[in-house]
Design an enzyme around this catalytic site. Structure first.
Site, PDB file in Angstrom:
ATOM      1  N   CYS A   1      48.055  52.910 -12.795  1.00 62.95           N
ATOM      2  CA  CYS A   1      47.810  52.372 -14.411  1.00 62.95           C
ATOM      3  C   CYS A   1      48.628  53.046 -15.264  1.00 62.95           C
ATOM      4  CB  CYS A   1      46.105  52.696 -14.697  1.00 62.95           C
ATOM      5  SG  CYS A   1      45.927  52.081 -16.364  1.00 62.95           S
TER       6      CYS A   1
ATOM      7  N   ASN B   1      53.095  43.992  -5.482  1.00 64.46           N
ATOM      8  CA  ASN B   1      52.593  43.575  -6.751  1.00 64.46           C
ATOM      9  C   ASN B   1      53.598  43.505  -7.859  1.00 64.46           C
ATOM     10  OD1 ASN B   1      50.470  45.253  -8.972  1.00 64.46           O
ATOM     11  ND2 ASN B   1      50.351  43.177  -8.277  1.00 64.46           N
TER      12      ASN B   1
ATOM     13  N   ASP C   1      54.419  40.329 -11.084  1.00 63.92           N
ATOM     14  CA  ASP C   1      55.238  39.013 -11.432  1.00 63.92           C
ATOM     15  C   ASP C   1      55.059  37.765 -10.205  1.00 63.92           C
ATOM     16  OD1 ASP C   1      55.973  40.338 -13.669  1.00 63.92           O
ATOM     17  OD2 ASP C   1      58.015  40.780 -13.120  1.00 63.92           O
TER      18      ASP C   1
ATOM     19  N   ARG D   1      47.898  39.606 -13.393  1.00 60.04           N
ATOM     20  CA  ARG D   1      47.754  38.621 -14.463  1.00 60.04           C
ATOM     21  C   ARG D   1      47.894  37.241 -14.411  1.00 60.04           C
ATOM     22  NH1 ARG D   1      52.525  41.336 -17.759  1.00 60.04           N
ATOM     23  NH2 ARG D   1      53.387  41.550 -15.557  1.00 60.04           N
TER      24      ARG D   1
END
Length: 336
Positions: free
Chosen positions: A100, A200, A202, A225
């Site tokens: 994160c 992970n 895009d 996302r």
């Protein structure tokens, strides 16, 4: 892809995202093709375990296995306690957050800030792995900064300490979510390690998913996302990887039904007041690429009750469906 005793099929996971990957969203993504769905990060501070927010994050009733719970913190002993606590509550996998990039998380020396202290990383991993009898996974970034891409070193520590699988976001902490993810670092780590690697960053189309898998040789992918407002992306990617063919876009009717299902689940899980408020961001994501998005959000965000929010959403999609039907029924002019 296998993580411990669990077969992850398809080899696509919903990446943990704070404020997003709650139980209603995890269940929806699993139904629409995710092989794995990890919780938003839960704190390792035991004084906060009994807050309303923490209790909701630790609720896994009715969730299909494997239940993957992400924990965040800095102190090895507390991280070990948090892992054991969540296993007692039903976790099948424990995921450690060292990826994160949020300022408030890194300021507390957690998340991706931990990548600056490789010795502390090792102590945390050893403590957590020793504390539980379920597989422990780890999520990291490529490094802290462009000139400090130490993910290969962290990855070797992870494998040596008993981590069962490693997920790597192809950005440094400094990048946060700007610029483009790079996959060369992930490819190097995959080449050097024997544990499962998940790529992970895009991955937002079936074609991109295929390209990342081919470039990195990763065992699986995490989608973050790109699943916001498009939870069906998992079945689209899985179908393309299996057949080389694109699934058709979901119809407006199906999107409407998925969204209504999601809203209803949020209202039931959080209660009406909180559920209506939390649903607003999801409504924005579902509608972001559709006609009249701005006017729809302006209206639906004023809804104060669950029934009003659902009625306005239903009406919005019914209008789109009617416009689509009218457009399809208009005669086309052919050249003379």
């Amino acid at each position: 892809m296998r993580i411990g005793p669990y077969t992850i099929e398809p080899n696509l996971g919903l990446a943990p995202m704070a404020g997003v990957t709650d139980k209603p969203f995890r269940l929806l993504c699993k139904r629409l093709g995710a092989g794995l769905a990890t919780t938003e990060m839960t704190t390792s501070d035991p004084s906060l375990w009994h807050t309303k927010k923490s209790r909701s994050r630790m609720d896994h009733a009715g969730e299909p296995e494997p239940i993957s719970v992400q924990i965040a913190g800095t102190v090895p002993e507390r991280m070990a306690e948090a892992a054991a606590h969540n296993v007692a509550l039903g976790a099948d996998l424990i995921d450690i957050n060292m990826g994160c990039p949020a300022k408030k998380v890194c300021k507390a020396w957690a998340g991706s800030a931990l990548m600056q202290d490789e010795a502390l990383v090792e102590r945390i991993l050893l403590a957590v792995v020793a504390a539980v009898d379920v597989p422990v996974t780890l999520k990291i970034r490529t490094g802290w900064a462009p000139d400090r891409k130490n993910a290969p070193t962290i990855a070797r520590i992870a494998e040596q300490t008993g981590i069962a699988a490693l997920a790597i976001h192809g950005r440094t902490r400094d990048q946060k979510y700007t610029g483009q993810a790079e996959y060369d670092t992930i490819a190097k780590i995959k080449q050097d390690l024997s544990i499962p690697i998940l790529a992970n960053g895009d991955i937002d189309t079936p074609e991109k998913a295929k390209a990342v898998l081919e470039h990195t040789k990763a065992d699986g992918l995490l989608i973050g996302r790109a699943a916001q407002g498009r939870p069906w992306i998992f079945r689209e990617i899985a179908h393309y990887l299996a057949t080389g063919e694109q699934l058709p876009e979901p119809s407006l009717t199906e999107v409407r039904d998925i969204l209504i299902e999601h809203l209803d689940a949020l209202h039931r899980f959080y209660g009406e007041t909180a559920g209506v408020r939390i649903a607003r961001k999801h409504l924005g994501w579902y509608a972001k690429d559709r006609p009249e998005n701005a006017s729809f959000r302006a209206v639906v965000n004023k809804a104060e009750s669950a029934s009003e929010q659902i009625d306005l959403t239903w009406g919005y999609f019914e209008g789109l469906i009617q416009l689509q039907a009218e457009s399809a029924s208009r005669p086309t002019l052919s050249a003379a």
